[in-house]
Design an enzyme around this catalytic site. Sequence first.
Site, short mmCIF file in Angstrom:
data_model
loop_
_atom_site.label_atom_id
_atom_site.label_comp_id
_atom_site.label_asym_id
_atom_site.label_seq_id
_atom_site.Cartn_x
_atom_site.Cartn_y
_atom_site.Cartn_z
N SER A 150 43.38 39.01 49.69
CA SER A 150 44.27 40.03 49.12
C SER A 150 45.06 40.77 50.20
CB SER A 150 43.44 41.04 48.32
OG SER A 150 42.65 40.38 47.38
N THR A 209 38.73 36.14 48.28
CA THR A 209 37.61 36.41 47.37
C THR A 209 38.09 36.74 45.97
OG1 THR A 209 36.35 37.22 49.24
CG2 THR A 209 35.57 37.85 47.06
N CYS A 210 39.03 37.67 45.86
CA CYS A 210 39.45 38.16 44.55
C CYS A 210 39.85 37.01 43.63
CB CYS A 210 40.60 39.15 44.72
SG CYS A 210 41.33 39.64 43.16
N CYS A 253 37.03 38.96 41.66
CA CYS A 253 37.54 39.65 40.47
C CYS A 253 38.03 38.74 39.34
CB CYS A 253 38.74 40.54 40.84
SG CYS A 253 38.76 41.15 42.52
N LYS A 298 35.49 36.19 37.84
CA LYS A 298 34.44 37.02 37.22
C LYS A 298 34.92 37.60 35.90
CE LYS A 298 34.53 41.21 37.86
NZ LYS A 298 34.58 42.44 38.67
N ALA A 319 39.96 30.62 62.40
CA ALA A 319 40.60 31.19 63.60
C ALA A 319 39.62 32.13 64.29
CB ALA A 319 41.85 31.97 63.19
N TYR A 349 27.16 46.76 41.52
CA TYR A 349 28.08 46.39 40.44
C TYR A 349 28.14 44.88 40.22
CZ TYR A 349 32.25 44.91 43.13
OH TYR A 349 33.14 44.24 43.91
N ILE A 350 28.03 44.10 41.27
CA ILE A 350 28.09 42.64 41.09
C ILE A 350 26.84 42.16 40.33
CG2 ILE A 350 28.08 40.41 42.31
CD1 ILE A 350 30.00 41.67 44.36
N GLU A 409 27.25 43.13 36.68
CA GLU A 409 28.26 42.32 35.98
C GLU A 409 27.71 40.93 35.65
OE1 GLU A 409 32.38 44.43 37.53
OE2 GLU A 409 31.65 42.69 38.64
N ALA A 452 35.83 50.09 38.17
CA ALA A 452 35.17 49.66 36.93
C ALA A 452 33.95 48.84 37.27
CB ALA A 452 36.13 48.82 36.11
N HIS A 494 45.13 59.07 17.47
CA HIS A 494 44.08 58.86 16.50
C HIS A 494 44.38 57.66 15.62
CE1 HIS A 494 40.84 60.06 13.83
NE2 HIS A 494 41.65 59.84 12.80
N GLU A 532 40.76 59.30 22.45
CA GLU A 532 41.17 60.64 22.01
C GLU A 532 40.09 61.67 22.32
OE1 GLU A 532 41.51 61.41 17.72
OE2 GLU A 532 40.43 59.54 17.36
C1 LIG Z 1 31.90 38.73 42.60
C2 LIG Z 1 32.94 39.73 43.05
C3 LIG Z 1 33.61 40.46 42.12
C4 LIG Z 1 34.57 41.39 42.51
N1 LIG Z 1 35.21 42.11 41.56
C5 LIG Z 1 36.16 43.00 41.91
C6 LIG Z 1 36.87 43.72 40.92
O1 LIG Z 1 36.62 43.57 39.70
N2 LIG Z 1 37.83 44.57 41.32
C7 LIG Z 1 38.14 44.75 42.65
O2 LIG Z 1 39.04 45.53 42.96
N3 LIG Z 1 37.46 44.10 43.61
C8 LIG Z 1 36.48 43.22 43.27
N4 LIG Z 1 35.82 42.51 44.24
C9 LIG Z 1 36.12 42.80 45.66
C10 LIG Z 1 37.41 42.10 46.11
O3 LIG Z 1 37.32 40.73 45.83
C11 LIG Z 1 37.61 42.34 47.59
O4 LIG Z 1 37.60 43.72 47.84
C12 LIG Z 1 38.93 41.76 48.10
O5 LIG Z 1 39.02 40.38 47.85
C13 LIG Z 1 39.05 42.03 49.61
O6 LIG Z 1 40.20 41.42 50.12
P1 LIG Z 1 40.29 41.06 51.66
O7 LIG Z 1 41.70 40.62 51.90
O8 LIG Z 1 39.74 42.13 52.48
O9 LIG Z 1 39.30 39.83 51.87
P2 LIG Z 1 39.14 38.46 51.11
O10 LIG Z 1 39.88 38.42 49.85
O11 LIG Z 1 37.69 38.19 51.08
O12 LIG Z 1 39.85 37.42 52.07
C14 LIG Z 1 39.34 37.09 53.32
C15 LIG Z 1 39.67 35.64 53.62
O13 LIG Z 1 39.45 35.39 55.01
C16 LIG Z 1 38.95 34.07 55.15
N5 LIG Z 1 38.30 34.01 56.47
C17 LIG Z 1 37.18 34.68 56.89
N6 LIG Z 1 36.96 34.43 58.20
C18 LIG Z 1 37.95 33.61 58.61
C19 LIG Z 1 38.27 33.01 59.87
N7 LIG Z 1 37.54 33.23 60.96
N8 LIG Z 1 39.35 32.20 59.94
C20 LIG Z 1 40.11 31.95 58.83
N9 LIG Z 1 39.86 32.50 57.63
C21 LIG Z 1 38.80 33.32 57.52
C22 LIG Z 1 38.00 33.93 53.97
O14 LIG Z 1 37.77 32.57 53.66
C23 LIG Z 1 38.78 34.66 52.88
O15 LIG Z 1 39.57 33.78 52.13
C24 LIG Z 1 34.85 41.57 43.88
C25 LIG Z 1 34.17 40.82 44.85
C26 LIG Z 1 33.22 39.91 44.43
C27 LIG Z 1 32.49 39.11 45.47
#
Ligand SMILES: Cc1cc2nc3c(=O)[nH]c(=O)nc-3n(C[C@H](O)[C@H](O)[C@H](O)COP(=O)(O)OP(=O)(O)OC[C@H]3O[C@@H](n4cnc5c(N)ncnc54)[C@H](O)[C@@H]3O)c2cc1C
Length: 464
Positions: free
Chosen positions: A15, A42-43, A48, A51, A115, A179-180, A183, A342, A437, A442
């Site tokens: 993200s 991850t998201c 997210c 899920k 990397a 929360y995980i 859920e 949430a 309503h 409400e």
């Molecule tokens: C099951 C679950 C449910 C969730 N539900 C919600 C929700 O409902 N609402 C919400 O707001 N948040 C939710 N989250 C949290 C949300 O997913 C994270 O906060 C968000 O994805 C963080 O974004 P980020 O960019 O920091 O990292 P990430 O999205 O995790 O991206 C990091 C990326 O870096 C890559 N990476 C790591 N190390 C290296 C490396 N050395 N070289 C190259 N690539 C690498 C990884 O593969 C990954 O793709 C949830 C998380 C989980 C696990």
Amino acid sequence: MSEYDYELFVIGAGSGGVRAARLAAELGKRVGIAEEYRIGGTCVIRGCVPKKLLVYGSRYGAEIEDARSFGWRYEDLRFDWPTLIHNVQREVDRLNAVYTRTLENAKVDRFLTRARVEGPHTLRLADREQPVSAEYILVATGASPTIPDVPGREHLISSNECFQLELLPESIVIIGAGYIGMEFASIFAGLGVVVTVLHRGDQILRDFDNDLRDGLAVAMRDRGVDLRMNTNVASIEKEGECYRVALKEGGSVSAALVMAATGRKPNTTELGLQRVGVDLGWNGHVAVDEYSKSTVDSIYAVGDVTDRMQLTPVAIREGTAFVETVFEGSAKCVDYAFIPTAVFSEPEIGTVGQTEEEARGKCRLIDIYKASFRPMRATISGRNEMMMMKLVIDAETDKVLGVHMLGPDAAEIVQMAAIALRLGVTKAQFDATMALHPSVAEELVTMRHRWEPPAPIKGSDAAA
Ligand SMILES: Cc1cc2nc3c(=O)[nH]c(=O)nc-3n(C[C@H](O)[C@H](O)[C@H](O)COP(=O)(O)OP(=O)(O)OC[C@H]3O[C@@H](n4cnc5c(N)ncnc54)[C@H](O)[C@@H]3O)c2cc1C
């Protein structure tokens, strides 16, 4: 022409990383990004989005049951896990392609490999010999599930594997009640799986308002989830087709699958950060200032790899603020006040602002307003379903400090409440707002009576 290969190199296409890479590239910067797993992070890939799709899937069973009371008739109702999980995976593939195209269209160079940082301006990509240089490096590597250090830990799955299950287990033990954990307990229970949750604390969802914690625990137990508090896992052993989870307190629980939902750890292992002078914090997170800058001037970090709020919209905002600060010349920090969150459990939680406990610690006087009622739908369906709402008010200024909800659509409602709280809304302004309503929301604008703690039972003090 700059002396570096790139003006920005981002590690991690999740993200925060994708947002920063795209915005910088749209400003005309030369940008590279490395991703070791799948673009989207991850998201999109294992958080997210998949899920929430499983949450939707898990709710239909009860809704279809309820529909009978509204006159619907059906035969041969069956649930087919492969259909759900394959459809979820197809949507994840679609989003992965959308994110990849976004980077492509912005002309960001993509490297599908791991990397590592080798210097303040140098990176090493796992699949090539030549190092890459960049004026700025953005660490956006996210976090990964922690697996508890107990004998038999190799048998544990995490949320990551839940999105790949080919078969729906008949029973599952979930370790952890954050929360995980809540859920996934709700998802599996909604699909008919026998769910046991083991938690070392004395109540689920640490840091949430106590009424939400207690209310959700009661509702989940009502739905048949076996929530066991103050319980510590001693070991996990394979026993035929099942796993036996032995408890330190004595006894054991058996299930077809055991999942760890015991927190997430920032991805900084073997990233080379400390060797180049980047300080890491207590949990291995990248220590950053309010502009997301690390202790090395050319290295920044955003998202879950830092110790802020582990949420997608937060990572995106931090990525945006980083680009504005570094490439647009207008220093921007993210405002972390009133971030709504949430828990997509069943029932659902939506919450924004201070909990009652927090407010009691910070304000001289607070007022609490609470409402607990059966949503209209449940009057016909007969389902034992409650809606709980709570307002935390600074009694001296009348400002609404917190809104906490448990029940249908809580997340959708609280997103709107967050706007008002950010603008400093007062209880009087809530009251002056006309109700919509009939709706559950409400109730938020019709709570007239302050909640008073129950009076002590006469004589109980003397007996204590
Ligand atoms: C099951 C679950 C449910 C969730 N539900 C919600 C929700 O409902 N609402 C919400 O707001 N948040 C939710 N989250 C949290 C949300 O997913 C994270 O906060 C968000 O994805 C963080 O974004 P980020 O960019 O920091 O990292 P990430 O999205 O995790 O991206 C990091 C990326 O870096 C890559 N990476 C790591 N190390 C290296 C490396 N050395 N070289 C190259 N690539 C690498 C990884 O593969 C990954 O793709 C949830 C998380 C989980 C696990």
